[in-house]
Write an enzyme that holds these catalytic residues in place. Structure first.
Site, PDB file in Angstrom:
ATOM      1  N   LYS A 174      48.773  17.267  -2.023  1.00 20.01           N
ATOM      2  CA  LYS A 174      48.275  17.138   0.166  1.00 20.01           C
ATOM      3  C   LYS A 174      48.948  16.296   0.492  1.00 20.01           C
ATOM      4  CE  LYS A 174      47.231  17.883   4.020  1.00 20.01           C
ATOM      5  NZ  LYS A 174      46.921  17.298   3.978  1.00 20.01           N
ATOM      6  N   GLY A 226      40.666   9.115   0.821  1.00 15.32           N
ATOM      7  CA  GLY A 226      40.775   8.082   2.108  1.00 15.32           C
ATOM      8  C   GLY A 226      38.986   7.697   2.554  1.00 15.32           C
ATOM      9  N   SER A 227      38.665   8.728   3.442  1.00 11.97           N
ATOM     10  CA  SER A 227      37.660   7.703   4.189  1.00 11.97           C
ATOM     11  C   SER A 227      36.290   8.022   3.298  1.00 11.97           C
ATOM     12  CB  SER A 227      36.788   7.768   5.426  1.00 11.97           C
ATOM     13  OG  SER A 227      37.591   9.289   6.070  1.00 11.97           O
ATOM     14  N   GLY A 231      35.556  12.071   2.498  1.00  8.11           N
ATOM     15  CA  GLY A 231      35.089  11.858   0.327  1.00  8.11           C
ATOM     16  C   GLY A 231      33.611  13.001   0.571  1.00  8.11           C
ATOM     17  N   GLU A 248      38.744   8.063  -4.266  1.00 13.48           N
ATOM     18  CA  GLU A 248      39.147   6.370  -3.782  1.00 13.48           C
ATOM     19  C   GLU A 248      38.663   6.397  -2.235  1.00 13.48           C
ATOM     20  OE1 GLU A 248      40.142   4.158  -1.693  1.00 13.48           O
ATOM     21  OE2 GLU A 248      42.419   4.121  -3.010  1.00 13.48           O
ATOM     22  N   CYS A 282      43.048   0.012   1.084  1.00 13.72           N
ATOM     23  CA  CYS A 282      41.809   0.156   0.609  1.00 13.72           C
ATOM     24  C   CYS A 282      41.692  -1.107   0.264  1.00 13.72           C
ATOM     25  CB  CYS A 282      42.383   1.745  -0.557  1.00 13.72           C
ATOM     26  SG  CYS A 282      43.028   1.212  -1.656  1.00 13.72           S
ATOM     27  N   GLU A 381      34.433  -0.521   7.625  1.00  7.60           N
ATOM     28  CA  GLU A 381      36.056  -0.469   7.915  1.00  7.60           C
ATOM     29  C   GLU A 381      36.565  -0.521   8.644  1.00  7.60           C
ATOM     30  OE1 GLU A 381      37.711   2.565   5.277  1.00  7.60           O
ATOM     31  OE2 GLU A 381      38.386   0.949   3.662  1.00  7.60           O
TER      32      GLU A 381
HETATM   33  O1  TXE Z   1      40.652   9.662   7.103  1.00  2.61           O
HETATM   34  P1  TXE Z   1      40.770  10.942   6.557  1.00  2.61           P
HETATM   35  P2  TXE Z   1      41.483   9.123   7.875  1.00  2.61           P
HETATM   36  C1  TXE Z   1      39.608   5.017   6.194  1.00  2.61           C
HETATM   37  C2  TXE Z   1      39.974   4.236   6.623  1.00  2.61           C
HETATM   38  C3  TXE Z   1      40.663   4.758   8.199  1.00  2.61           C
HETATM   39  C4  TXE Z   1      39.295   6.093   7.884  1.00  2.61           C
HETATM   40  C5  TXE Z   1      40.533   7.630   9.292  1.00  2.61           C
HETATM   41  O2  TXE Z   1      39.148   3.265   7.039  1.00  2.61           O
HETATM   42  O3  TXE Z   1      40.412   4.296   8.839  1.00  2.61           O
HETATM   43  O4  TXE Z   1      39.731   6.465   6.832  1.00  2.61           O
HETATM   44  O5  TXE Z   1      41.569   7.693   8.941  1.00  2.61           O
HETATM   45  C6  TXE Z   1      43.012  14.654   4.659  1.00  2.61           C
HETATM   46  N1  TXE Z   1      39.319  18.000   3.472  1.00  2.61           N
HETATM   47  N2  TXE Z   1      40.870   5.361   4.873  1.00  2.61           N
HETATM   48  O6  TXE Z   1      41.508  10.031   9.087  1.00  2.61           O
HETATM   49  O7  TXE Z   1      39.489  12.187   7.039  1.00  2.61           O
HETATM   50  C7  TXE Z   1      44.009  14.210   5.483  1.00  2.61           C
HETATM   51  O8  TXE Z   1      45.356  14.944   5.295  1.00  2.61           O
HETATM   52  C8  TXE Z   1      40.166  17.765   2.555  1.00  2.61           C
HETATM   53  C9  TXE Z   1      40.860   4.726   3.606  1.00  2.61           C
HETATM   54  O9  TXE Z   1      43.180   9.697   8.037  1.00  2.61           O
HETATM   55  O10 TXE Z   1      39.751  10.423   4.940  1.00  2.61           O
HETATM   56  C10 TXE Z   1      44.135  12.840   5.374  1.00  2.61           C
HETATM   57  O11 TXE Z   1      45.911  12.401   4.974  1.00  2.61           O
HETATM   58  N3  TXE Z   1      40.770  16.695   2.854  1.00  2.61           N
HETATM   59  C11 TXE Z   1      41.720   5.074   2.797  1.00  2.61           C
HETATM   60  C12 TXE Z   1      43.262  12.361   3.656  1.00  2.61           C
HETATM   61  O12 TXE Z   1      42.578  13.560   3.547  1.00  2.61           O
HETATM   62  C13 TXE Z   1      41.188  16.466   4.051  1.00  2.61           C
HETATM   63  C14 TXE Z   1      43.000   5.378   3.084  1.00  2.61           C
HETATM   64  C15 TXE Z   1      42.619  11.178   4.627  1.00  2.61           C
HETATM   65  O13 TXE Z   1      41.788  11.164   5.807  1.00  2.61           O
HETATM   66  C16 TXE Z   1      40.299  16.656   4.607  1.00  2.61           C
HETATM   67  C17 TXE Z   1      43.097   6.233   4.599  1.00  2.61           C
HETATM   68  C18 TXE Z   1      39.541  17.301   4.378  1.00  2.61           C
HETATM   69  N4  TXE Z   1      38.076  18.533   5.082  1.00  2.61           N
HETATM   70  C19 TXE Z   1      42.166   6.396   5.536  1.00  2.61           C
HETATM   71  N5  TXE Z   1      39.699  15.726   5.947  1.00  2.61           N
HETATM   72  C20 TXE Z   1      41.404   4.371   1.923  1.00  2.61           C
HETATM   73  N6  TXE Z   1      40.712   4.673   0.834  1.00  2.61           N
HETATM   74  O14 TXE Z   1      42.548   3.601   1.050  1.00  2.61           O
HETATM   75  C21 TXE Z   1      41.518  15.047   5.639  1.00  2.61           C
HETATM   76  N7  TXE Z   1      41.590  14.777   5.178  1.00  2.61           N
END
Ligand code: TXE
Length: 482
Positions: A174, A226-227, A231, A248, A282, A381
């Site tokens: 995805k 992701g966040s 997570g 992660e 990250c 972050e």
């Molecule tokens: O994150 P989300 P967002 C952190 C970073 C950023 C913040 C918000 O601090 O400012 O997160 O970004 C998918 N079930 N990181 O809103 O919500 C969604 O498609 C399953 C750090 O983008 O965590 C998205 O592509 N999946 C990070 C991905 O998850 C879901 C990299 C991340 O989204 C979902 C990105 C759900 N319920 C953001 N909701 C790193 N570790 O490097 C969303 N998604």
């Protein structure tokens, strides 16, 4: 306008959702393409197709080395199309071309690395007693789900997909709603090479489509980057079906600079660690912990360096590109406005308007100083080019500050005294520690993942193959000839 299709069960299909989602070039604000969200029924179809492909005789008969060769073939293909893929990533994410090129090369290396590993994933034998052969066998887990964020879409897709296919799983990716382009390019390549259902690509809004995948009762593993809050949602969803997760979740990683550091390298390392991909990394080095009496000189050089950094569109290939989207831009610029009012910003802190690129999401590389170690600017972050400075006077204080957040992904230690550096490395709670460097050239081979809220499990390196295998113990009794 190009509509990015999904790849489900070997067919190119559009998501069932009504609304269209724009894929925007953050450098220009222009819409590059559009996509639709998958429905629950489409996600279910993908999982069924993955299950049936995984269980098929056709896939079982593909030998481990053949899976490996296929991944290595993809690595060659990526290198042959490196410029095309770099441009896709540069336009999709807004990152400078040089950084996009590095991402493309890293993706090729992941496919090469795990392709080479495919026929070297060995089990074990355990001595029990005469007449029993005890074998520990590593089998693929089955259907693996890969939820990819928008900051390094190609690299992050490549690192887990390569490991999962090398071990013989059926993968469903995805991609992030903002950045589907390189995953789509990968899907186009896989479509002609693998049995239907072994590689599938789902698009759409994470908060809608994500739960269809993560709560599905017939998946076997989830890899999520992701966040922290998302997570947690992913982990809760996975718990319903006792599905293992690899998470992660980012960080607030420190660069710890001692007064005896190799200063030139430290300066270069600290700058690069926070401006790479505009701080949307990250493992970004978001905190500078500096020894009190070295601070004045080091920070003066740092400020000078920040002020000479060029910010511009990805394709101009300057030092730093824009932030990803309006949401990140508004969030971070609002935060910086408040920090400015409080007097914490020592350089930067403003948005930038670039002639000809007025709709791009540009902000200045920023340094924040004088905040309390427990303040949000030192704890949360930000995911932008914002470096927060804290000072220490003793080694123990440096360690306490380094460990003083909820995260624990990466730490940089800069000192010529290797006693100090090794001692600090042994006390820092972080999944990766770099001494007198930061990042060690990408580290395809190095285990990567977090302590504390930075996540669960490790990606990259040989160890990541374990995420995608089940361990089975088979004890065989054989008869001793009369
Ligand atoms: O994150 P989300 P967002 C952190 C970073 C950023 C913040 C918000 O601090 O400012 O997160 O970004 C998918 N079930 N990181 O809103 O919500 C969604 O498609 C399953 C750090 O983008 O965590 C998205 O592509 N999946 C990070 C991905 O998850 C879901 C990299 C991340 O989204 C979902 C990105 C759900 N319920 C953001 N909701 C790193 N570790 O490097 C969303 N998604």
């Amino acid at each position: 306008m190009q509509l990015i299709p999904m790849l489900i069960n070997g067919k190119w299909v559009q998501g069932d959702s009504q609304g269209l989602i724009d894929v925007v070039n953050p450098s220009t604000g222009q819409v590059l393409a559009q996509l639709k969200s998958a429905s629950e029924a489409q996600v279910d179809e993908a999982v069924r197709a993955a299950r049936s492909a995984f269980e098929s005789a056709q896939w079982r008969q593909v030998k481990a080395f053949e899976r490996g060769q296929l991944l290595i073939e993809l690595a060659h293909y990526i290198r042959m199309h490196a410029e095309e893929w770099s441009l896709l990533e540069c336009r999709d994410v807004g990152k400078p071309l040089t950084q996009a090129r590095a991402d493309v090369e890293a993706a090729a290396r992941y496919f090469e690395f795990y392709g080479g590993a495919a026929d070297k994933i060995m089990g074990d034998t355990i001595p029990i007693e005469d007449g029993i052969l005890n074998a520990v066998v590593l089998e693929p887990v089955g259907v693996t789900v890969h939820i990819v964020p928008w900051n390094y879409p190609l690299q992050i897709t490549a690192r887990s997909v390569a490991a999962a296919i090398a071990t013989g799983n059926a993968v469903i990716v995805k991609s992030a709603e903002d950045t589907p382009l390189t995953t789509h390019a990968m899907a186009k390549w896989f479509a002609g090479k693998l049995p239907s259902g072994i590689f599938q690509h789902i698009t759409g809004l994470g908060r809608e489509v994500g739960p269809y995948l993560t709560t599905h009762p017939d998946i076997d593993h989830i890899t999520f980057t992701g966040s922290v809050p998302t997570g947690m949602d992913v982990m809760k969803a996975a718990a319903q079906n006792i599905v293992p997760v690899t998470l992660e979740l980012g960080g607030k990683s420190p660069n710890i600079v001692f007064a005896d550091a190799p200063m030139e390298q430290a300066l270069e390392g600290v700058v690069r660690a926070i401006i790479q991909n505009a701080g949307q990394t990250c493992s970004a080095g978001a905190r500078l912990l500096i020894e009190e009496h070295a601070k004045e000189a080091f920070v003066a050089l740092l400020v000078k360096k920040f002020q000479t950094l060029k910010v511009g569109p990805g394709e101009a290939d300057v030092d730093m590109g824009p932030l990803l989207n309006e949401r990140q831009y508004v969030k971070i610029s609002t935060l910086l406005q408040q920090a400015k009012k409080q007097g914490f910003v020592i350089t930067g802190g403003e948005t930038i308007t670039i002639k000809g690129y007025e709709k791009g999401y540009y902000i200045q590389p920023t340094i924040v100083d004088g905040v309390d170690a427990n303040a949000a600017l030192a704890q949360e972050e930000i995911f932008g080019p914002v470096l927060t400075i804290l000072t220490f006077t003793t080694i123990e204080e440096a360690i306490e500050l380094a460990n003083g957040t909820d995260y624990g992904l990466v730490a940089g230690i800069w000192s010529k005294n290797l006693d100090t550096a090794h001692y600090v490395a042994s006390r820092v709670k972080a999944g990766q520690v770099f001494i007198n460097n930061y990042g060690a050239a990408g580290g395809i081979q190095m285990p990567f993942g977090g302590y504390k809220k930075s996540g669960i499990g490790r990606e990259k390196g040989f160890v990541a193959l374990r995420n995608y295998t089940q361990m089975k113990n088979i004890a065989i009794r054989y008869a001793t000839p009369e």
